[in-house]
Design a protein around this motif. Sequence first.
Motif, mmCIF file in Angstrom:
data_model
loop_
_atom_site.group_PDB
_atom_site.id
_atom_site.type_symbol
_atom_site.label_atom_id
_atom_site.label_comp_id
_atom_site.label_asym_id
_atom_site.label_seq_id
_atom_site.Cartn_x
_atom_site.Cartn_y
_atom_site.Cartn_z
ATOM 1 N N ARG A 259 79.244 -58.426 105.074
ATOM 2 C CA ARG A 259 79.488 -56.967 105.236
ATOM 3 C C ARG A 259 80.507 -56.541 104.169
ATOM 4 N NH1 ARG A 259 80.214 -55.269 110.328
ATOM 5 N NH2 ARG A 259 80.747 -57.397 110.998
ATOM 6 N N VAL A 260 79.751 -55.454 103.359
ATOM 7 C CA VAL A 260 80.395 -54.961 102.289
ATOM 8 C C VAL A 260 81.259 -53.852 102.735
ATOM 9 C CG1 VAL A 260 80.283 -54.082 99.884
ATOM 10 C CG2 VAL A 260 78.517 -55.937 100.760
ATOM 11 N N LYS A 261 82.497 -53.632 102.737
ATOM 12 C CA LYS A 261 83.338 -52.609 103.025
ATOM 13 C C LYS A 261 83.259 -51.359 101.972
ATOM 14 C CE LYS A 261 85.954 -55.930 105.947
ATOM 15 N NZ LYS A 261 87.120 -56.546 106.259
ATOM 16 N N LEU A 262 82.096 -50.779 101.558
ATOM 17 C CA LEU A 262 82.050 -49.722 101.037
ATOM 18 C C LEU A 262 81.211 -48.495 102.002
ATOM 19 C CD1 LEU A 262 81.360 -50.992 97.577
ATOM 20 C CD2 LEU A 262 83.075 -49.796 98.154
ATOM 21 N N PRO A 263 81.247 -47.283 101.816
ATOM 22 C CA PRO A 263 80.515 -46.505 102.487
ATOM 23 C C PRO A 263 79.163 -46.636 102.337
ATOM 24 C CG PRO A 263 82.402 -45.340 101.422
ATOM 25 C CD PRO A 263 82.327 -46.439 100.987
ATOM 26 N N PHE A 264 78.060 -46.627 103.667
ATOM 27 C CA PHE A 264 76.522 -46.993 103.314
ATOM 28 C C PHE A 264 75.937 -45.822 102.730
ATOM 29 C CE2 PHE A 264 72.461 -46.540 105.023
ATOM 30 C CZ PHE A 264 71.819 -47.793 104.814
ATOM 31 N N ASP A 265 76.270 -44.678 103.082
ATOM 32 C CA ASP A 265 75.627 -43.713 102.375
ATOM 33 C C ASP A 265 75.805 -43.565 100.892
ATOM 34 O OD1 ASP A 265 74.581 -42.895 104.674
ATOM 35 O OD2 ASP A 265 75.844 -41.344 105.268
ATOM 36 N N ASN A 287 67.529 -57.118 104.413
ATOM 37 C CA ASN A 287 67.552 -55.711 105.070
ATOM 38 C C ASN A 287 69.190 -55.298 105.001
ATOM 39 O OD1 ASN A 287 65.104 -56.119 106.231
ATOM 40 N ND2 ASN A 287 65.969 -57.597 107.584
ATOM 41 N N ILE A 288 69.329 -54.184 104.605
ATOM 42 C CA ILE A 288 70.518 -53.427 104.231
ATOM 43 C C ILE A 288 70.613 -52.098 105.256
ATOM 44 C CG2 ILE A 288 71.766 -52.274 102.552
ATOM 45 C CD1 ILE A 288 69.990 -53.577 100.451
ATOM 46 N N MET A 289 71.833 -52.271 106.023
ATOM 47 C CA MET A 289 71.902 -51.554 107.345
ATOM 48 C C MET A 289 73.347 -50.869 107.317
ATOM 49 S SD MET A 289 69.941 -53.994 109.608
ATOM 50 C CE MET A 289 71.043 -55.278 109.395
ATOM 51 N N PRO A 290 73.238 -49.566 107.773
ATOM 52 C CA PRO A 290 74.604 -49.203 108.225
ATOM 53 C C PRO A 290 75.249 -50.038 109.178
ATOM 54 C CG PRO A 290 73.092 -47.804 109.224
ATOM 55 C CD PRO A 290 72.392 -48.682 108.325
ATOM 56 N N SER A 291 76.631 -50.574 108.951
ATOM 57 C CA SER A 291 77.284 -51.115 109.995
ATOM 58 C C SER A 291 77.829 -50.318 110.883
ATOM 59 C CB SER A 291 78.350 -52.199 109.381
ATOM 60 O OG SER A 291 79.377 -52.753 110.359
ATOM 61 N N LYS A 292 78.057 -50.891 112.131
ATOM 62 C CA LYS A 292 78.741 -49.990 113.376
ATOM 63 C C LYS A 292 80.171 -50.172 113.065
ATOM 64 C CE LYS A 292 75.120 -49.128 115.794
ATOM 65 N NZ LYS A 292 74.660 -47.735 115.749
ATOM 66 N N MET A 293 80.826 -50.908 112.036
ATOM 67 C CA MET A 293 82.065 -51.083 111.889
ATOM 68 C C MET A 293 82.385 -49.936 110.804
ATOM 69 S SD MET A 293 84.769 -54.119 110.441
ATOM 70 C CE MET A 293 84.316 -54.983 112.005
ATOM 71 N N LYS A 294 83.094 -48.771 110.889
ATOM 72 C CA LYS A 294 83.191 -47.806 109.927
ATOM 73 C C LYS A 294 82.296 -47.542 108.846
ATOM 74 C CE LYS A 294 88.246 -48.990 110.143
ATOM 75 N NZ LYS A 294 89.579 -49.474 109.276
#
Length: 311
Positions: A259-265, A287-294
């Motif tokens: 989990r990389v703690k940077l904004p997905f968009d 697979n690179i996906m938006p996390s449900k965590m923040k």
Amino acid sequence: MAAVLEPYIYEGGIHKHSLILELLEDLGGYLVQKTPASTEVTLVMLIPKKDVQLVEDLCKKLLGKLTPAPLTGTEIAVVSPTLASHHLPHSACDVAEYLRRGGANTNMIGLARGMGRRVALSADYERKLINEHDVAVFSFGTFKDCIINKKPKLFEGIEIPIIVSGGPDLKTEDVPGADMYVGGIGRVAHRMRKGPELDAMDVLNEKVGEIINLKRESISKDPLVVLPARLMKEVQEQVPDIHNVLTPAPITLQLDGMRVKLPFDEYHEAIGNIEFDEGFRLSDVANIMPSKMKDYVLIKIKRRSEVGSAI
């Protein structure tokens, strides 16, 4: 053939700890997490198995302590029915802390509706968030009937291994849907510091370690294209903004990704374009996906069988 990496935690003075980091880099190991605190520092590391003695000798010279950390490189969800003061098992905090001592990154998750055993439910969002982890540890209470007959419905939709902790002495098969049950860790009104309580926590860590080892064995039969620890290093080098993230563990390793703690968009394209010396990009093998965590970036690395001869 890739070196076998062993997980360890170094605890000692911050003075000259850079010598350990330099040696680790020379040996081909990886620094998973560094936590400085005043004059002390904690280093979570992956060390080549054949070179552990070299690192241990240096740690002794620096008057520090090097201990095995079998849960390193895992992210574990510690789930309670609710965070309400009348229901949260106080032991959940101790469970999370004890797992961290084993090297794991833990997230405490309080479910939306756990105010009573008849209405205890988990939302779809919560189930998806839990499934982003390697293992889920459900921290239940002290009532046998509740653990056996009521609360297992919270496991619906959970696809990762489930470990349940509770007060009664039960067998795993008594708890429907659980992969492992550990007793002696019920709801208490104090920190778990007594001998029998600490023994139960040791058993919990041991059981979590067994589940983690089973997952590691499964991965070893069909290895990941890229080691998560290596990918972490590439993210640090090719996405420099990660160094500006102040939250703990900006890159949280998992058994099959991170989990990389940077904004997905804002960052998923830059992360997907990370290049490797072998000539492929991360987007080709993960697979690179938006996390449900923040809305963080969640990366799940593909197995070699999934990419075949394309890489």
